[in-house]
Design a protein around this motif. Structure first.
Motif, short mmCIF file in Angstrom:
data_model
loop_
_atom_site.label_atom_id
_atom_site.label_comp_id
_atom_site.label_asym_id
_atom_site.label_seq_id
_atom_site.Cartn_x
_atom_site.Cartn_y
_atom_site.Cartn_z
N PRO A 11 0.82 -1.21 0.00
CA PRO A 11 0.00 0.00 0.00
C PRO A 11 0.85 1.26 0.00
O PRO A 11 1.96 1.28 0.55
CB PRO A 11 -0.80 -0.12 1.30
CG PRO A 11 0.06 -0.97 2.19
CD PRO A 11 0.75 -1.94 1.28
N LEU A 12 0.32 2.31 -0.62
CA LEU A 12 0.99 3.61 -0.66
C LEU A 12 0.32 4.57 0.31
O LEU A 12 -0.87 4.44 0.61
CB LEU A 12 0.94 4.18 -2.08
CG LEU A 12 1.74 3.40 -3.12
CD1 LEU A 12 1.46 3.94 -4.52
CD2 LEU A 12 3.22 3.46 -2.82
N PRO A 13 1.05 5.57 0.81
CA PRO A 13 0.49 6.49 1.79
C PRO A 13 -0.75 7.22 1.30
O PRO A 13 -1.64 7.53 2.10
CB PRO A 13 1.64 7.48 2.05
CG PRO A 13 2.87 6.73 1.68
CD PRO A 13 2.49 5.83 0.55
N ASP A 14 -0.83 7.51 -0.01
CA ASP A 14 -1.96 8.26 -0.55
C ASP A 14 -3.06 7.36 -1.09
O ASP A 14 -3.99 7.82 -1.74
CB ASP A 14 -1.48 9.18 -1.68
CG ASP A 14 -0.46 10.17 -1.20
OD1 ASP A 14 -0.58 10.63 -0.05
OD2 ASP A 14 0.46 10.49 -1.95
N GLY A 15 -2.97 6.07 -0.83
CA GLY A 15 -3.90 5.12 -1.43
C GLY A 15 -3.29 4.48 -2.66
O GLY A 15 -2.26 4.92 -3.16
N GLY A 16 -3.93 3.43 -3.16
CA GLY A 16 -3.34 2.68 -4.25
C GLY A 16 -2.27 1.76 -3.73
O GLY A 16 -2.00 1.68 -2.52
N GLU A 17 -1.62 1.04 -4.63
CA GLU A 17 -0.61 0.10 -4.19
C GLU A 17 0.41 -0.16 -5.29
O GLU A 17 0.13 -0.02 -6.49
CB GLU A 17 -1.27 -1.23 -3.79
CG GLU A 17 -1.97 -1.93 -4.93
CD GLU A 17 -2.62 -3.25 -4.50
OE1 GLU A 17 -2.78 -3.46 -3.28
OE2 GLU A 17 -2.95 -4.05 -5.39
N LEU A 18 1.60 -0.52 -4.88
CA LEU A 18 2.62 -1.02 -5.78
C LEU A 18 2.48 -2.53 -5.87
O LEU A 18 2.14 -3.20 -4.88
CB LEU A 18 4.02 -0.68 -5.26
CG LEU A 18 4.39 0.79 -5.14
CD1 LEU A 18 5.82 0.92 -4.61
CD2 LEU A 18 4.25 1.51 -6.46
N ARG A 19 2.77 -3.08 -7.05
CA ARG A 19 2.73 -4.52 -7.25
C ARG A 19 4.06 -4.99 -7.83
O ARG A 19 4.55 -4.41 -8.79
CB ARG A 19 1.59 -4.91 -8.20
CG ARG A 19 0.20 -4.65 -7.63
CD ARG A 19 -0.90 -5.03 -8.60
NE ARG A 19 -0.92 -4.12 -9.74
CZ ARG A 19 -0.86 -4.51 -11.01
NH1 ARG A 19 -0.74 -5.79 -11.31
NH2 ARG A 19 -0.90 -3.63 -11.98
#
Length: 224
Positions: A11-19
């Motif tokens: 997860p990223l701090p601003d929402g969304g995510e790395l895969r």
């Protein structure tokens, strides 16, 4: 064709995510449909370090700050260019990226994270920039897709007038702020000049003589 396999997500701090994905020996880090990094495409990230280190060649015990661990291309190139007395601090905001470097992507990173010249901080690079005045001989930023951030909106602050003034203050006279971007940005070039830097803009292919053209700014802090 070998299929891609998703290994992990973060997860990223601003929402969304790395895969994190793998296909054979190839790795990819994705944000949505955007590929942020690929283990086969390293030329421009390596150039970010090599070009910056050229400009501080000959300094005693240089201190380097790298914003963004990524796949370690910039870090490895910096270590190759620097002597044994250098110190390299890497700031990485997403803890999982550091875990991937020591886990599934260990073959990509090799031994660079164990180099005694290297320390890794799991923090926002902006905090380290603001924390130390005239601390660094070079600051290398590869924390997003460039001045128009898509990974973490907080990165935008690094590229505005205040962020550039803070980077200027964190550099020793003649120190270099080197910034990687997926595309040119004339407004950012003007902001760098306005912040007291002598600016050079370089275009580098993503993979040797092939691939997309990426932009690197080399901004040298003026002595006065």
């Amino acid at each position: 064709m070998i299929p891609w396999v998703q290994l992990d997500r973060a997860p990223l701090p601003d929402g969304g995510e790395l895969r994190l994905k793998r296909r054979g020996t190839e790795f990819s880090i994705m944000l949505g449909t955007n590929e942020l990094m690929n283990s086969r495409l390293s030329s421009s990230e390596e150039a970010l370090a090599a070009l910056a280190c050229e400009r501080i060649n000959g300094r005693n015990a240089p201190r380097i700050l790298i914003g963004g661990l990524g796949m370690g291309f910039t870090l490895r190139a910096a270590l190759d260019a620097l002597g044994g007395d250098a110190k390299v601090v890497v700031a990485e905001l997403v803890p999982a990226v550091v875990a991937w470097a020591r886990g599934p992507m260990a073959t990509v990173f090799g031994s660079c994270l164990d180099d005694p010249r290297v320390s890794v901080r799991q923090t926002d690079v902006g905090l380290l920039i603001r924390d130390r005045a005239t601390a660094y001989d070079a600051i290398l930023l590869d924390v997003d897709n460039g001045p128009e951030g898509i990974v973490h909106k907080g990165n935008d602050a690094l590229y505005g007038h205040r962020g550039l003034a803070e980077a200027h203050a964190a550099l020793k006279p003649g120190g270099v702020l080197a910034v990687w971007s997926s595309a040119p940005d004339a407004g950012f070039t003007r902001r760098l000049a306005g912040a007291g830097f002598a600016v050079e803009e370089v275009n580098i292919r993503a993979n040797g003589k092939r691939g997309a053209r990426h932009t690197i700014w080399l901004a040298v802090r003026r002595s006065a």
